[in-house]
Design a protein around this motif. Sequence first.
Motif, mmCIF file in Angstrom:
data_model
loop_
_atom_site.group_PDB
_atom_site.id
_atom_site.type_symbol
_atom_site.label_atom_id
_atom_site.label_comp_id
_atom_site.label_asym_id
_atom_site.label_seq_id
_atom_site.Cartn_x
_atom_site.Cartn_y
_atom_site.Cartn_z
ATOM 1 N N TYR A 123 37.220 31.974 52.748
ATOM 2 C CA TYR A 123 37.029 30.522 52.786
ATOM 3 C C TYR A 123 37.070 29.909 51.393
ATOM 4 O O TYR A 123 37.625 28.820 51.194
ATOM 5 N N GLU A 124 36.488 30.601 50.411
ATOM 6 C CA GLU A 124 36.535 30.084 49.038
ATOM 7 C C GLU A 124 37.969 30.057 48.521
ATOM 8 O O GLU A 124 38.381 29.096 47.863
ATOM 9 N N LEU A 125 38.741 31.099 48.814
ATOM 10 C CA LEU A 125 40.155 31.114 48.421
ATOM 11 C C LEU A 125 40.920 30.001 49.114
ATOM 12 O O LEU A 125 41.728 29.304 48.492
ATOM 13 N N LEU A 157 46.116 36.012 39.190
ATOM 14 C CA LEU A 157 46.699 35.068 40.143
ATOM 15 C C LEU A 157 45.898 33.773 40.189
ATOM 16 O O LEU A 157 46.461 32.681 40.108
ATOM 17 N N LEU A 158 44.581 33.883 40.323
ATOM 18 C CA LEU A 158 43.737 32.686 40.389
ATOM 19 C C LEU A 158 43.866 31.850 39.121
ATOM 20 O O LEU A 158 43.938 30.623 39.179
ATOM 21 N N ASP A 198 44.436 39.873 55.457
ATOM 22 C CA ASP A 198 43.440 40.854 55.014
ATOM 23 C C ASP A 198 43.883 41.627 53.776
ATOM 24 O O ASP A 198 43.114 42.383 53.204
ATOM 25 N N ARG A 199 45.116 41.435 53.315
ATOM 26 C CA ARG A 199 45.559 42.003 52.043
ATOM 27 C C ARG A 199 45.013 41.163 50.884
ATOM 28 O O ARG A 199 44.932 41.624 49.762
ATOM 29 N N LEU A 200 44.662 39.927 51.174
ATOM 30 C CA LEU A 200 44.155 38.999 50.160
ATOM 31 C C LEU A 200 42.647 39.143 50.012
ATOM 32 O O LEU A 200 42.135 39.234 48.903
ATOM 33 N N ASP A 225 42.609 22.835 47.139
ATOM 34 C CA ASP A 225 42.270 21.997 45.980
ATOM 35 C C ASP A 225 43.356 22.029 44.917
ATOM 36 O O ASP A 225 43.617 21.023 44.255
ATOM 37 N N GLN A 226 43.985 23.183 44.740
ATOM 38 C CA GLN A 226 45.015 23.334 43.706
ATOM 39 C C GLN A 226 46.424 23.041 44.235
ATOM 40 O O GLN A 226 47.402 23.232 43.523
#
Length: 183
Positions: free
Chosen positions: A92-94, A64-65, A82-84, A100-101
């Motif tokens: 926070y990084e996600l 996905l990333l 919380d599934r992610l 950003d994307q």
Amino acid sequence: KPKRSISRGKSTKEQAIYGFGIDVQIANIKTQLRNDGIDPEEVEIYVDDGYSAKNLNRPAMQRLLSDILNGKVNELLIYKLDRLARNVIDTYELLQFFLDQQCELKAIVDNLDIHSANGRLLVGVLAIIAQWERETIRERVIDTQEEMLEAGRYPFGQIPFGWFLDKDKYLHVNEKEAAYVRY
């Protein structure tokens, strides 16, 4: 054309307690897509079945990333935050990665808006709660295992070769297998 995507993970104990197993999560997400006028068959589904959201080192998460980074995904629909991820730093990084994307993040249950200060605050609060919940469950499991061990019971899933487990979780020698062990 960038795709919308859905992602979901699983936690067996939570499925039993809260009733949101993988199939239920996907069904709810597909219903939301239909309500938004989107054909669910045109959506990529990222499934990390059997993996915990305690970290991002999961096959579908990494795919996905990569797909987001390569512009293949512009919107991510999840069942619950919380599934992610169930770690504040990862969340926070996600979140920053999605911003950003220019990848939109939506969660059906949590009703997220990552583009406002209040929305990001909510994401932070939910991330802290998810991490706390994961850590609390882990502590309870360890406490239960220690209690069983102190009582002479076997608290783990894999039964060692040469033994068998009775209904009360006590180990007993399996004479046939024990002969191999002694040999």
